[in-house]
Design an enzyme around this catalytic site. Structure first.
Site, PDB file in Angstrom:
ATOM      1  N   GLY A  12      15.446  73.402 -21.452  1.00 23.31           N
ATOM      2  CA  GLY A  12      14.398  72.741 -20.582  1.00 23.31           C
ATOM      3  C   GLY A  12      13.278  72.341 -21.475  1.00 23.31           C
ATOM      4  O   GLY A  12      11.949  72.197 -21.216  1.00 23.31           O
ATOM      5  N   ASP A  38      18.005  70.275 -23.632  1.00 21.73           N
ATOM      6  CA  ASP A  38      17.613  69.591 -22.448  1.00 21.73           C
ATOM      7  C   ASP A  38      18.691  68.682 -21.948  1.00 21.73           C
ATOM      8  O   ASP A  38      19.596  68.444 -22.670  1.00 21.73           O
ATOM      9  CB  ASP A  38      16.260  68.823 -22.409  1.00 21.73           C
ATOM     10  CG  ASP A  38      15.366  69.047 -21.156  1.00 21.73           C
ATOM     11  OD1 ASP A  38      16.064  68.330 -20.214  1.00 21.73           O
ATOM     12  OD2 ASP A  38      14.376  69.334 -21.129  1.00 21.73           O
ATOM     13  N   TYR A 147      12.186  76.917  -4.020  1.00 20.11           N
ATOM     14  CA  TYR A 147      11.856  77.321  -5.307  1.00 20.11           C
ATOM     15  C   TYR A 147      11.254  78.578  -5.218  1.00 20.11           C
ATOM     16  O   TYR A 147      11.485  79.328  -6.263  1.00 20.11           O
ATOM     17  CB  TYR A 147      10.661  76.287  -5.666  1.00 20.11           C
ATOM     18  CG  TYR A 147       9.945  76.596  -6.998  1.00 20.11           C
ATOM     19  CD1 TYR A 147      10.633  76.526  -8.220  1.00 20.11           C
ATOM     20  CD2 TYR A 147       8.494  76.759  -7.082  1.00 20.11           C
ATOM     21  CE1 TYR A 147       9.997  76.672  -9.482  1.00 20.11           C
ATOM     22  CE2 TYR A 147       7.895  77.083  -8.174  1.00 20.11           C
ATOM     23  CZ  TYR A 147       8.685  76.729  -9.421  1.00 20.11           C
ATOM     24  OH  TYR A 147       8.026  77.304 -10.460  1.00 20.11           O
TER      25      TYR A 147
HETATM   26  N1  SER Z   1       3.611  74.249 -10.315  1.00 19.67           N
HETATM   27  C1  SER Z   1       4.593  74.588  -9.556  1.00 19.67           C
HETATM   28  C2  SER Z   1       4.806  73.879  -8.397  1.00 19.67           C
HETATM   29  O1  SER Z   1       3.874  73.312  -7.746  1.00 19.67           O
HETATM   30  C3  SER Z   1       4.401  75.958  -9.093  1.00 19.67           C
HETATM   31  O2  SER Z   1       4.814  76.850  -9.915  1.00 19.67           O
HETATM   32  O3  SER Z   1       6.043  73.712  -7.975  1.00 19.67           O
END
Ligand code: SER
Length: 325
Positions: A12, A38, A147
């Site tokens: 990454g 990447d 996430y």
């Molecule tokens: N910056 C990230 C997001 O907004 C949070 O870890 O998804």
């Protein structure tokens, strides 16, 4: 302490964090010792020209194994992930990339006897029932984005690999990261990067969060420093083996606007909250990072106004160089 003969893999490496961290690692370990990997080649000349690049899909275990056999890595930084807002558009893929990618790296590290692994977590591991002010290291965690769920599960697996297999995995729960070199992709905190670009272009910024939405944030040099401090700390000082809370500043869109207006008084912002508002409302407003302070001496250098001054200065310089080129 850094063992400067280590070979290091950054997966990454072309992302918002990776493109800066890779350069800093190359300063420390030497360009040829730090492999940038990447899914697509680097666009930034400094990243491209300062050391090796390898095209890698973290879901491809064969490519990863071949790479490890070729370079014999001592450290892996695994930064590739689908962020919060993008993850909601394709939850199953976000889960696959974030979780399978982590497993592939952890297993590779065990097989190839990699000494240290870094994997970023996030404030997204917290959720609507988490205390929002000064969020403690250990508290209720009920993330409601894919996430966040993948980061929370990932934290548990990192600790598991440490406890069961002795793998030295280290992790930080980053707040929103702000830097001038590369744009973030698909996060809820991205507005705080975009706003500086719009301000310098003389445009009104339309913010996808409401004016009083407070979120924890951090300037990139602090994030790089925290990451390297943690990775270079003696193993016995790294007592938190899921992921450390990490904090620098908290502000709202109204406050960052006021900070920019100290330099650009005509700058204007409008508000049009979208689905990212709900994500922001489920996250902490400020973070208690006393464990990081105590265990390995964490201390940030930048507050909002110091970051604004530096962001505007460097972005302006970059834009001038682009016009000349
Ligand atoms: N910056 C990230 C997001 O907004 C949070 O870890 O998804």
């Amino acid at each position: 302490m850094a063992n400067t003969s280590d070979t290091v893999l950054v997966i990454g490496a072309c992302g918002q964090l990776g493109s800066e961290l890779t350069l800093e690692l190359r300063n420390l370990y030497g360009g040829s010792n730090v492999v940038a990997a990447d899914i697509s080649a680097p666009k930034q000349a400094d990243l491209r020209d300062s050391g090796p690049f390898e095209k890698v899909d973290v879901l491809d275990t064969k490519v990863l194994a071949d790479l490890a056999a070729k370079y014999k890595f001592k450290q892996i930084y695994h930064l590739a992930a689908v962020l919060s807002a993008t993850g909601e558009k394709n939850p199953k893929f976000a889960w696959k990339l974030n979780m399978d990618g982590l497993f592939n790296v952890l297993d590779l590290a065990l097989e190839q006897k990699v000494e240290k692994v870094y994997w970023p977590s996030s404030i997204a591991v917290f959720g609507p029932s988490t205390p929002r002010q000064n969020t403690p290291q250990h508290t209720i965690m009920d993330p409601n984005t894919v996430y966040g769920i993948s980061k929370q599960a990932g934290e548990r697996w990192c600790e598991y690999y440490f406890q069961k297999y002795g793998l030295d995995v280290r992790s930080l729960r980053y707040p929103g990261l702000i830097g001038y070199k590369a744009l973030p992709g698909g996060g809820t905190t991205d507005y705080a990067v975009d706003i500086y670009h719009k301000a310098l272009e003389g445009e009104t910024f339309e913010c996808f969060l409401s004016g009083n939405t407070y979120l924890p944030m951090m300037y990139m040099p602090d994030a790089i420093k925290a990451t390297l401090d943690l990775m270079h700390a003696p193993a016995e000082q790294v007592k938190v083996r899921d992921s450390y809370n990490l904090s620098a500043m908290s502000f709202s869109p109204e406050e960052i606007t006021a900070s920019i207006q100290k330099h650009l008084p005509d700058f204007k912002i409008t508000y049009k909250p979208d689905s990212r508002q709900q994500i922001a409302d489920s996250w902490p407003q400020s973070i208690d990072d006393s464990a990081a302070q105590q265990d390995w001496g964490w201390k940030p250098a930048y507050d909002l106004d110091a970051m604004t001054a530096d962001m505007l200065l460097n972005l302006k310089k970059m834009k001038e160089e682009q016009t000349l080129a």
